[in-house]
Design a protein around this motif. Structure first.
Motif, mmCIF file in Angstrom:
data_model
loop_
_atom_site.group_PDB
_atom_site.id
_atom_site.type_symbol
_atom_site.label_atom_id
_atom_site.label_comp_id
_atom_site.label_asym_id
_atom_site.label_seq_id
_atom_site.Cartn_x
_atom_site.Cartn_y
_atom_site.Cartn_z
ATOM 1 N N CYS A 42 0.843 -1.189 0.000
ATOM 2 C CA CYS A 42 0.000 0.000 0.000
ATOM 3 C C CYS A 42 0.883 1.246 0.000
ATOM 4 O O CYS A 42 1.771 1.376 0.826
ATOM 5 C CB CYS A 42 -0.924 -0.001 1.217
ATOM 6 N N ALA A 43 0.670 2.119 -0.989
ATOM 7 C CA ALA A 43 1.399 3.386 -1.149
ATOM 8 C C ALA A 43 2.571 3.297 -2.112
ATOM 9 O O ALA A 43 3.168 4.317 -2.426
ATOM 10 C CB ALA A 43 1.879 3.952 0.175
ATOM 11 N N TYR A 44 2.919 2.112 -2.562
ATOM 12 C CA TYR A 44 4.088 1.991 -3.431
ATOM 13 C C TYR A 44 3.750 1.197 -4.696
ATOM 14 O O TYR A 44 3.193 0.109 -4.610
ATOM 15 C CB TYR A 44 5.236 1.291 -2.703
ATOM 16 N N THR A 124 -2.877 13.805 -8.193
ATOM 17 C CA THR A 124 -1.936 12.786 -7.741
ATOM 18 C C THR A 124 -2.727 11.528 -7.424
ATOM 19 O O THR A 124 -3.913 11.606 -7.091
ATOM 20 C CB THR A 124 -1.109 13.256 -6.529
ATOM 21 N N ASP A 125 -2.084 10.389 -7.527
ATOM 22 C CA ASP A 125 -2.719 9.112 -7.216
ATOM 23 C C ASP A 125 -2.503 8.778 -5.749
ATOM 24 O O ASP A 125 -1.481 9.130 -5.156
ATOM 25 C CB ASP A 125 -2.115 7.978 -8.060
ATOM 26 N N VAL A 126 -3.454 8.066 -5.179
ATOM 27 C CA VAL A 126 -3.320 7.564 -3.814
ATOM 28 C C VAL A 126 -4.099 6.257 -3.714
ATOM 29 O O VAL A 126 -5.182 6.126 -4.274
ATOM 30 C CB VAL A 126 -3.801 8.611 -2.774
ATOM 31 N N PHE A 127 -3.514 5.283 -3.045
ATOM 32 C CA PHE A 127 -4.200 4.017 -2.810
ATOM 33 C C PHE A 127 -5.313 4.247 -1.791
ATOM 34 O O PHE A 127 -5.131 4.978 -0.816
ATOM 35 C CB PHE A 127 -3.228 2.977 -2.246
ATOM 36 N N ARG A 133 -1.474 8.956 3.659
ATOM 37 C CA ARG A 133 -1.360 9.896 2.535
ATOM 38 C C ARG A 133 -2.662 10.654 2.329
ATOM 39 O O ARG A 133 -2.657 11.856 2.053
ATOM 40 C CB ARG A 133 -0.967 9.137 1.263
ATOM 41 N N ILE A 134 -3.782 9.964 2.460
ATOM 42 C CA ILE A 134 -5.084 10.629 2.287
ATOM 43 C C ILE A 134 -5.231 11.758 3.299
ATOM 44 O O ILE A 134 -5.652 12.867 2.951
ATOM 45 C CB ILE A 134 -6.231 9.607 2.392
ATOM 46 N N TRP A 148 -9.583 5.538 -10.133
ATOM 47 C CA TRP A 148 -9.022 5.369 -11.463
ATOM 48 C C TRP A 148 -8.687 3.925 -11.777
ATOM 49 O O TRP A 148 -8.903 3.438 -12.856
ATOM 50 C CB TRP A 148 -7.762 6.223 -11.573
ATOM 51 N N ASP A 149 -8.153 3.215 -10.836
ATOM 52 C CA ASP A 149 -7.578 1.908 -11.115
ATOM 53 C C ASP A 149 -7.902 0.926 -10.003
ATOM 54 O O ASP A 149 -8.133 1.328 -8.874
ATOM 55 C CB ASP A 149 -6.055 2.053 -11.156
ATOM 56 N N ASP A 150 -7.906 -0.319 -10.344
ATOM 57 C CA ASP A 150 -7.943 -1.390 -9.359
ATOM 58 C C ASP A 150 -6.643 -2.157 -9.514
ATOM 59 O O ASP A 150 -6.352 -2.674 -10.594
ATOM 60 C CB ASP A 150 -9.134 -2.323 -9.598
ATOM 61 N N VAL A 151 -5.859 -2.193 -8.452
ATOM 62 C CA VAL A 151 -4.574 -2.881 -8.486
ATOM 63 C C VAL A 151 -4.702 -4.133 -7.645
ATOM 64 O O VAL A 151 -5.126 -4.079 -6.494
ATOM 65 C CB VAL A 151 -3.445 -1.972 -7.941
ATOM 66 N N ASN A 152 -4.357 -5.261 -8.220
ATOM 67 C CA ASN A 152 -4.425 -6.536 -7.521
ATOM 68 C C ASN A 152 -3.052 -7.188 -7.516
ATOM 69 O O ASN A 152 -2.193 -6.850 -8.330
ATOM 70 C CB ASN A 152 -5.434 -7.468 -8.204
#
Length: 196
Positions: A42-44, A124-127, A133-134, A148-152
């Motif tokens: 998370c965050a990277y 900027t993007d944030v998980f 970060r939020i 924007w995205d779903d990261v798995n």
């Protein structure tokens, strides 16, 4: 705006910001891999994504060093900012021990100032899982724009071994493959990479 000579973080240490050079990439990738091992995903982004963000997303706008900044704490990587991605977006990658601190906020503000020149808004993007970060972004006046995205991810041990079709072999890429890899990438993404 954060002065290039540095800024004191929450722990009283002096952070310095300098321009990125191509020679920094292996060190940055190795350090971010350590951050992921230490603090989790998370965050990277995956370290393989870093060259794409540094070189592809800002290519042709300004010299890379002008818009990618390395933040150091006594020779240790404290953060990386990739500014002007897609013209009005930026990324900030911060060492785990500086997450949620004023030092992270300073990096975000510097990235925002570098990216925001001439722009009406910056992104900027944030998980979603990145509550630290939020909180910093909200404190700085950022608001949620969209998902924007779903990261798995999956553990490599859980995946079946690759099995290429008959007549093909699977091996690690070599430097000698660079021109062909660039050609494959260019045909898939309509870009103009070279082997170099």
């Amino acid at each position: 705006m954060i002065p290039a000579s540095g800024n004191v973080n929450d722990n009283g240490r002096m952070l310095t910001m300098r321009l990125y050079t191509d020679a920094d990439l292996p060190w940055i990738q190795e350090t971010v891999a350590e951050w992921i091992a230490d603090a989790g995903r998370c965050a990277y982004d995956h370290i393989g994504e870093l060259p794409h963000r540094i070189y592809e997303n800002i290519r042709g706008r300004r010299p890379t060093g002008e818009v990618v900044h390395v933040w150091e704490d006594g020779g240790r990587l404290a953060g990386l900012t990739v500014n002007t991605r897609f013209e009005n977006a930026f990324d900030v990658f911060t060492a785990p021990d500086l997450r949620g601190t004023q030092a992270e906020a300073d990096m975000i503000e510097a990235a925002c100032a570098t990216t925001g020149r001439g722009e009406d808004e910056v992104l900027t993007d944030v998980f979603d899982c990145d509550t630290a970060r939020i909180e910093v972004l909200e404190r700085l006046g950022f608001t949620r724009f969209r998902t924007w995205d779903d990261v798995n991810e999956a553990a490599l041990a859980d995946l079946p071994a690759p099995s290429p079709p008959p007549g093909f072999t699977l091996r690690a890429a070599r430097l000698a493959d660079a021109d062909e890899l660039a050609r494959a990438r260019n045909s898939a993404f309509d870009s103009e990479w070279t082997g170099a």
